[in-house]
Design a protein around this motif. Structure first.
Motif, mmCIF file in Angstrom:
data_model
loop_
_atom_site.group_PDB
_atom_site.id
_atom_site.type_symbol
_atom_site.label_atom_id
_atom_site.label_comp_id
_atom_site.label_asym_id
_atom_site.label_seq_id
_atom_site.Cartn_x
_atom_site.Cartn_y
_atom_site.Cartn_z
ATOM 1 N N VAL A 55 38.537 95.376 52.976
ATOM 2 C CA VAL A 55 38.766 96.169 54.293
ATOM 3 C C VAL A 55 37.587 95.782 55.420
ATOM 4 O O VAL A 55 37.196 95.368 56.388
ATOM 5 N N ALA A 56 36.202 95.422 54.577
ATOM 6 C CA ALA A 56 35.050 94.934 55.474
ATOM 7 C C ALA A 56 34.898 93.527 55.946
ATOM 8 O O ALA A 56 33.826 93.110 56.264
ATOM 9 N N GLY A 57 36.144 92.953 55.238
ATOM 10 C CA GLY A 57 36.080 91.530 55.723
ATOM 11 C C GLY A 57 35.381 90.410 54.754
ATOM 12 O O GLY A 57 35.111 89.228 55.165
ATOM 13 N N PHE A 58 35.107 90.838 53.571
ATOM 14 C CA PHE A 58 34.557 89.822 52.633
ATOM 15 C C PHE A 58 35.785 89.524 51.629
ATOM 16 O O PHE A 58 36.802 89.955 51.675
ATOM 17 N N GLU A 59 35.697 88.288 51.101
ATOM 18 C CA GLU A 59 36.442 87.829 50.076
ATOM 19 C C GLU A 59 36.001 88.280 48.801
ATOM 20 O O GLU A 59 34.688 88.411 48.548
ATOM 21 N N TYR A 60 36.685 88.913 47.718
ATOM 22 C CA TYR A 60 36.318 89.409 46.527
ATOM 23 C C TYR A 60 36.567 88.222 45.607
ATOM 24 O O TYR A 60 37.390 87.734 45.490
ATOM 25 N N ASP A 61 35.477 88.390 44.770
ATOM 26 C CA ASP A 61 35.392 87.458 43.570
ATOM 27 C C ASP A 61 35.541 88.261 42.346
ATOM 28 O O ASP A 61 36.494 88.273 41.519
ATOM 29 N N TYR A 62 34.496 89.137 41.913
ATOM 30 C CA TYR A 62 34.714 90.138 40.928
ATOM 31 C C TYR A 62 33.848 91.107 41.021
ATOM 32 O O TYR A 62 32.766 91.323 41.804
ATOM 33 N N PHE A 63 33.999 92.288 40.503
ATOM 34 C CA PHE A 63 33.207 93.487 40.277
ATOM 35 C C PHE A 63 33.395 94.006 38.708
ATOM 36 O O PHE A 63 34.682 94.252 38.355
ATOM 37 N N GLU A 64 32.304 94.044 38.053
ATOM 38 C CA GLU A 64 32.173 94.374 36.614
ATOM 39 C C GLU A 64 31.229 95.388 36.386
ATOM 40 O O GLU A 64 29.973 95.241 36.914
ATOM 41 N N ILE A 65 31.564 96.130 35.575
ATOM 42 C CA ILE A 65 30.614 97.263 34.745
ATOM 43 C C ILE A 65 30.523 96.636 33.525
ATOM 44 O O ILE A 65 31.345 96.793 32.811
ATOM 45 N N PHE A 66 29.396 96.251 32.926
ATOM 46 C CA PHE A 66 29.129 95.956 31.468
ATOM 47 C C PHE A 66 27.842 96.296 30.873
ATOM 48 O O PHE A 66 26.941 97.061 31.698
ATOM 49 N N ASP A 67 27.882 96.312 29.737
ATOM 50 C CA ASP A 67 26.806 96.925 28.918
ATOM 51 C C ASP A 67 25.484 95.891 29.109
ATOM 52 O O ASP A 67 25.352 94.647 29.026
ATOM 53 N N LYS A 68 24.334 96.593 29.514
ATOM 54 C CA LYS A 68 23.322 95.622 29.689
ATOM 55 C C LYS A 68 22.793 94.825 28.671
ATOM 56 O O LYS A 68 22.252 93.664 28.966
ATOM 57 N N LEU A 69 22.774 95.357 27.372
ATOM 58 C CA LEU A 69 22.448 94.485 26.242
ATOM 59 C C LEU A 69 23.529 93.706 25.814
ATOM 60 O O LEU A 69 23.240 92.622 24.720
ATOM 61 N N ASP A 70 24.745 93.654 26.416
ATOM 62 C CA ASP A 70 25.685 92.779 25.861
ATOM 63 C C ASP A 70 26.751 92.468 27.000
ATOM 64 O O ASP A 70 27.790 93.332 27.395
#
Ligand code: AMP
Length: 271
Positions: free
Chosen positions: A224-239
């Motif tokens: 909606v804000a006019g960006f193209e999306y590649d990825y969004f992830e939430i992952f374990d900082k240690l893995d």
């Protein structure tokens, strides 16, 4: 500050002493300078390299348009009292061992759209590490996947090197400092700050909201804000391969594009 474009005279100047190394692609901003400042805190000589590493750019990426500002960079490094700057010439590419990262680390997150990126980074860093033999290397948390992969690589191949991660430096708007920000007009730069705001809003939903739902909401806000999306992830900082963590510490990381300029950012939640 002394500038070298050949490795041998730099190695001789270092006289086998312990030193800290800060690899960069130049077009230095306050994020890079924070790495130099932190490195100087060790009270040993600091070497900063400036090289736009062609091995990490894919065929259709921005190697040619990547900002190059060597004279301003040298002034900034002099101001900070950096001891040595290394600006190797293209000869180094002639006899370089091309390395490949573990694909489970290099083909996820940024690696999905940039499959050769981390191989190129590891190849050039391996060359720097073998040639100069630094004891301490300072790198930004802004490139969290890069930092993770380099730490992993160094543990296996260069166990005498300590990698230090340095927190992300941001513009007052919250936008993470990046050389690519210079490719944005002033108006777009202030718009780009929305990327960080949305990342912040999204990470706050964890762990009460399921990750797929956070991803969906983030993606829709970004589009909606006019960006193209590649990825969004939430992952374990240690893995970083665990993209379904149930508890902290976690990293929420994303890549988007604004008018052809790729932006990446992350938020680390440690507690
Ligand atoms: P680059 O010149 O983009 O290859 O970056 C050189 C080093 O600076 C890498 O270790 C980056 O993670 C780090 N860096 C880039 N931007 C920032 C920032 N905003 N804050 C802290 N470190 C950064």
């Amino acid at each position: 500050m002394i500038q070298f474009s050949e490795a041998q005279p730099l190695i001789e100047a270092l006289e086998g002493n312990e030193f800290a190394f800060v690899p960069t692609m130049g077009n230095l901003h306050l994020g890079h300078l924070s790495l130099i400042r932190t490195a100087k805190g060790l009270d040993i000589p600091v070497v900063c390299s400036i090289l736009v590493n062609k091995l990490q750019f894919g065929a259709n990426e921005d190697f040619d348009s990547y900002p190059r500002t060597l004279s301003a960079d040298l002034d900034a490094l002099k101001e900070l009292d950096c001891d040595y700057v290394f600006t190797p010439n293209n000869d180094l590419y002639h006899d370089i061992d091309e390395l490949k990262c573990a694909p489970e680390l290099s083909q996820i997150l940024c690696g999905k759209s940039r499959p050769i990126f981390f191989d190129g980074i590891i190849t050039i860093l391996n060359w720097f590490f073998n040639t100069l033999k630094p004891h301490h290397v300072f790198m930004g948390e802004k490139d969290f996947q890069q930092l993770f992969i380099v730490k992993n690589f160094v543990t296996k191949r260069h166990p005498d090197i300590t990698i230090h991660g340095v927190p992300t430096v941001r513009e007052p708007s919250g936008l993470a400092m990046s050389s690519r920000n210079n490719l944005l007009s002033e108006d777009l730069r202030s718009h780009a700050a929305k990327f960080y705001q949305m990342l912040k809003e999204s990470v706050d939903l964890f762990p009460d909201t399921p990750i797929p739902q956070i991803q969906k909401q983030f993606k829709s806000m970004i589009l909606v804000a006019g960006f193209e999306y590649d990825y969004f992830e939430i992952f374990d900082k240690l893995d970083i391969t665990n993209c379904n963590p149930t508890s902290k510490p976690i990293v929420a990381a994303s890549a988007v594009t604004l008018e052809g300029v790729r932006l990446i950012d992350n938020i680390i939640v440690d507690f």
